[in-house]
Design a protein around this motif. Sequence first.
Motif, mmCIF file in Angstrom:
data_model
loop_
_atom_site.group_PDB
_atom_site.id
_atom_site.type_symbol
_atom_site.label_atom_id
_atom_site.label_comp_id
_atom_site.label_asym_id
_atom_site.label_seq_id
_atom_site.Cartn_x
_atom_site.Cartn_y
_atom_site.Cartn_z
ATOM 1 N N LEU A 47 -1.771 -5.102 -13.783
ATOM 2 C CA LEU A 47 -0.712 -5.642 -12.928
ATOM 3 C C LEU A 47 -1.282 -6.152 -11.608
ATOM 4 O O LEU A 47 -0.867 -7.208 -11.108
ATOM 5 N N LYS A 48 -2.239 -5.426 -11.046
ATOM 6 C CA LYS A 48 -2.854 -5.868 -9.789
ATOM 7 C C LYS A 48 -3.612 -7.176 -9.994
ATOM 8 O O LYS A 48 -3.519 -8.096 -9.165
ATOM 9 N N CYS A 49 -4.348 -7.266 -11.087
ATOM 10 C CA CYS A 49 -5.071 -8.508 -11.389
ATOM 11 C C CYS A 49 -4.101 -9.670 -11.597
ATOM 12 O O CYS A 49 -4.371 -10.811 -11.190
ATOM 13 N N GLN A 50 -2.972 -9.384 -12.215
ATOM 14 C CA GLN A 50 -1.966 -10.419 -12.440
ATOM 15 C C GLN A 50 -1.399 -10.927 -11.120
ATOM 16 O O GLN A 50 -1.215 -12.141 -10.929
ATOM 17 N N ILE A 51 -1.130 -10.006 -10.201
ATOM 18 C CA ILE A 51 -0.605 -10.394 -8.888
ATOM 19 C C ILE A 51 -1.622 -11.246 -8.132
ATOM 20 O O ILE A 51 -1.278 -12.258 -7.508
ATOM 21 N N ILE A 52 -2.885 -10.837 -8.202
ATOM 22 C CA ILE A 52 -3.935 -11.611 -7.523
ATOM 23 C C ILE A 52 -4.039 -13.010 -8.122
ATOM 24 O O ILE A 52 -4.144 -14.013 -7.404
ATOM 25 N N ALA A 53 -3.987 -13.081 -9.453
ATOM 26 C CA ALA A 53 -4.125 -14.374 -10.127
ATOM 27 C C ALA A 53 -2.949 -15.297 -9.831
ATOM 28 O O ALA A 53 -3.120 -16.517 -9.676
ATOM 29 N N PHE A 84 -0.411 -1.493 -4.328
ATOM 30 C CA PHE A 84 0.593 -2.558 -4.257
ATOM 31 C C PHE A 84 1.359 -2.542 -2.935
ATOM 32 O O PHE A 84 2.364 -3.237 -2.800
ATOM 33 N N ASP A 85 0.881 -1.761 -1.984
ATOM 34 C CA ASP A 85 1.558 -1.645 -0.693
ATOM 35 C C ASP A 85 0.994 -2.693 0.267
ATOM 36 O O ASP A 85 -0.108 -2.542 0.797
ATOM 37 N N ASP A 86 1.751 -3.750 0.494
ATOM 38 C CA ASP A 86 1.278 -4.834 1.360
ATOM 39 C C ASP A 86 1.228 -4.444 2.830
ATOM 40 O O ASP A 86 0.652 -5.182 3.643
ATOM 41 N N SER A 87 1.842 -3.318 3.178
ATOM 42 C CA SER A 87 1.768 -2.873 4.571
ATOM 43 C C SER A 87 0.427 -2.219 4.883
ATOM 44 O O SER A 87 0.105 -1.974 6.046
ATOM 45 N N LEU A 88 -0.356 -1.928 3.851
ATOM 46 C CA LEU A 88 -1.691 -1.370 4.031
ATOM 47 C C LEU A 88 -2.724 -2.493 4.042
ATOM 48 O O LEU A 88 -2.539 -3.515 3.372
ATOM 49 N N PRO A 89 -3.813 -2.328 4.780
ATOM 50 C CA PRO A 89 -4.876 -3.346 4.763
ATOM 51 C C PRO A 89 -5.424 -3.532 3.349
ATOM 52 O O PRO A 89 -5.404 -2.607 2.533
ATOM 53 N N PHE A 90 -5.938 -4.720 3.087
ATOM 54 C CA PHE A 90 -6.475 -4.999 1.752
ATOM 55 C C PHE A 90 -7.639 -4.069 1.419
ATOM 56 O O PHE A 90 -7.856 -3.723 0.254
ATOM 57 N N SER A 91 -8.388 -3.648 2.446
ATOM 58 C CA SER A 91 -9.514 -2.737 2.206
ATOM 59 C C SER A 91 -9.036 -1.404 1.634
ATOM 60 O O SER A 91 -9.718 -0.800 0.796
ATOM 61 N N ILE A 92 -7.860 -0.940 2.067
ATOM 62 C CA ILE A 92 -7.317 0.312 1.541
ATOM 63 C C ILE A 92 -6.809 0.105 0.114
ATOM 64 O O ILE A 92 -6.967 0.976 -0.750
ATOM 65 N N GLN A 93 -6.212 -1.054 -0.146
ATOM 66 C CA GLN A 93 -5.797 -1.362 -1.517
ATOM 67 C C GLN A 93 -7.012 -1.422 -2.443
ATOM 68 O O GLN A 93 -6.977 -0.917 -3.572
ATOM 69 N N GLN A 94 -8.083 -2.026 -1.948
ATOM 70 C CA GLN A 94 -9.317 -2.113 -2.735
ATOM 71 C C GLN A 94 -9.919 -0.729 -2.968
ATOM 72 O O GLN A 94 -10.383 -0.417 -4.072
#
Length: 273
Positions: A257-263, A184-194
């Motif tokens: 929660l992550k899926c909810q944020i994406i949706a 959930f850290d938006d300061s990190l690249p999406f690849s790291i979140q993934q």
Amino acid sequence: MQEIPILVVLMYQLFKQQIHHDVSEFIPLIMEFINMKPLPEQRLDPAFRQDKFIDFLAAQVKTLSFLAYVIKIYQDLVEQHSTALVKGMMNLLVTCPPSVTNMRKEFFIAARHILGAQEIRPKFLSVLDDLMREDILIDQGYTVHDALRPLAYSTLADLTYHLRSELSLTKIARAIDLYGRNMFDDSLPFSIQQMSFKLLLNLVECVRQRAVASTATWAPDSASGGAVSASSKWSQRQISTATARRLLLQIMRLCVLKCQIIAEHLLPEIEAK
């Protein structure tokens, strides 16, 4: 001083066949060198030269890079000195100043290659808890925090993934806490979140295995004092099962929660384009 390891690499590239045996004798010296550090009272001395210390650390990191370069060839020999290797790498990680970003980056690149050695990787299980401490892994510097977090977290995630079958529930809990926050850290690249998301999914089976193992290994003792021992084992089993259940629910909540944020936030933006 920091140019000396580079010269060693150059000589190795030019005369690989001739100095193969010499490098074997050189590896114990590498382990000794990367474990060197000034005493705390020496660093507090007003005459302590910080610039010379940085130069010395740079030489240690470049020496570690040389070890990473040859580790596949000398893996058996390096494994014999694995305790010194782990201690030395932790020494560099702790003592390397956060202000010298390029040095810490070179350290993580070398560490990534070393951790790629299958026989060496399990030796770092004992320090995994320390590696999951952000004050040790990343440190407090703004530049290093901004520039090296993706590299540091991905290196640690690779190590955690390959050691997942040997992790205790306590270590799994620390990994879930760290990479759950990274999701959930938006300061990190999406690849790291993934990557964090995938790591949590891989830990699900490990949690289940720990719960099953704690159930399968429990059995009442028939010897004297068996009632007390059985009661203790039953309590431990209940604790392990409850911990495993809590960790599984935590992973589930994080994923939902992550899926909810994406949706709610990302999909509308994608559909609007």
